[in-house]
Design an enzyme around this catalytic site. Structure first.
Site, PDB file in Angstrom:
ATOM      1  N   ARG A 238      10.110   0.638  -8.476  1.00 45.58           N
ATOM      2  CA  ARG A 238      11.010  -0.434  -8.062  1.00 45.58           C
ATOM      3  C   ARG A 238      11.453  -0.197  -6.620  1.00 45.58           C
ATOM      4  O   ARG A 238      11.692   0.934  -6.203  1.00 45.58           O
ATOM      5  CB  ARG A 238      12.247  -0.506  -8.977  1.00 45.58           C
ATOM      6  N   GLU A 267      12.192  -9.092  -2.609  1.00 45.64           N
ATOM      7  CA  GLU A 267      10.815  -9.583  -2.768  1.00 45.64           C
ATOM      8  C   GLU A 267      10.779 -11.101  -2.815  1.00 45.64           C
ATOM      9  O   GLU A 267      11.623 -11.712  -3.487  1.00 45.64           O
ATOM     10  CB  GLU A 267      10.205  -8.981  -4.040  1.00 45.64           C
ATOM     11  N   HIS A 289       3.707  -6.187  -4.723  1.00 41.25           N
ATOM     12  CA  HIS A 289       4.184  -6.021  -6.097  1.00 41.25           C
ATOM     13  C   HIS A 289       3.125  -6.499  -7.099  1.00 41.25           C
ATOM     14  O   HIS A 289       3.375  -7.351  -7.959  1.00 41.25           O
ATOM     15  CB  HIS A 289       5.485  -6.780  -6.313  1.00 41.25           C
TER      16      HIS A 289
END
Length: 315
Positions: A238, A267, A289
């Site tokens: 994370r 993000e 991601h």
């Protein structure tokens, strides 16, 4: 009567799982939205009995506005985008998905690590640019690369994903150690160490823990100063676990040799993120991601999501 099911952000699941998504029509009257902004949520879910979300935030106010809502299904492991306290108060069930992406994340972890360590892009460019053809030697070593074998491989978080990474690292010939953010010993096969030992003795550190009060900004200036100057940090966990400004500084001042990052504090990554302007760009490898998102992992995720809805529907 079939329940109304609302998917709020199917674009997070990719465009190659159409058949898997259509299967949910067996469970209810389904509406699919590619994406949903904060000010659109209430209108889209007002008659929903079941909400399916990946990253769309579901607040207490949104739950309270849905008189028929009985289930929120998160197409992810983390449930930090749902007010769990409010859900419990309102007797709304929240289901998530676990252990669907271990292989995917582990594979991406090593894809990024190997690409960074072996300088794959540099070698590829050397050949395609014609520079290799212009040389007189059969080889071009450049800055060379190091082997994983014999290195100390530190893992932060030895859950399902961390354990799979440990197995692969061991297969490469690395010595695996780990730090438990929960304080619980997870696996006797690998040495449990304290934070200082992990950072000061690891050649490679890979992050696989959840983001919570214990892990927010877990890796910052002090930790980078402990790390060997030849070490590499990988974060497929994370974004908020690593202080991005401190990481950028550590790379720019040669406190560490490199980093591979798949997750970010905000993000998508913001244009002013310091990781986008490293003095030597080749020291860092970035991906959007995506470590969790192999085709197989996303299909498994939707199978788990389907089972979660079916279970509640039948109860």
């Amino acid at each position: 009567m079939m329940p109304k099911i609302v998917f709020l952000d199917t674009n997070t699941l990719g465009n190659d799982v159409h058949e898997e998504l259509q299967r949910f029509k067996n469970l209810g009257d389904v509406i699919y939205y590619d994406s949903t902004t904060a000010n659109e949520i209430t209108d889209k879910v007002k008659n929903a009995e079941i909400i399916v979300t990946n990253k769309v935030v579901i607040t207490k106010e949104i739950m309270a506005s849905c008189s028929q809502l009985k289930l929120i299904v998160v197409t992810a492991t983390g449930t930090n985008n749902v007010d769990l306290t409010a859900a419990k108060e309102l007797e709304i069930v929240v289901k998530n998905a676990v252990n669907y992406s271990s292989e995917s994340v582990a594979q991406q972890t090593f894809a990024m690590l190997l690409s960074l360590m072996n300088g794959i892009h540099t070698y590829d460019s050397r050949v395609k640019s014609g520079q290799y053809s212009e040389g007189t030697s059969f080889t071009w070593i450049g800055n060379s690369f190091s082997e994983i074998a014999g290195k100390r491989f530190g893992i932060i978080g030895l859950g399902n994903i961390g354990t799979r990474v440990a197995e692969i690292a061991t297969a490469f010939g690395a010595e695996v150690i780990y730090y438990s953010t929960s304080g619980i010993s997870r696996n006797e096969k690998y040495k449990l160490v304290d934070k200082e030992e992990l950072f000061s003795t690891s050649d490679i550190i890979s992050i696989h823990s959840p983001l919570n009060d214990k892990t927010a900004n877990f890796v910052g200036e002090e930790e980078f100063k402990l790390m060997p100057t030849s070490s590499i940090l990988i974060n497929t966990g994370r974004g908020g676990i690593v202080n991005e400004s401190d990481l950028a500084n550590a790379l720019n001042t040669n406190e560490i040799a490199g980093a591979a990052v798949d997750v970010f504090a905000v993000e998508p990554i913001q244009e002013n993120n310091p990781l986008l302007s490293i003095d030597v760009p080749g020291k860092i490898l970035l991906s959007p991601h995506v470590a969790w998102a192999s085709k197989e992992a996303r299909k498994k995720l939707l199978e788990i999501t389907y089972a979660n809805i079916k279970e509640v529907n039948q109860s």
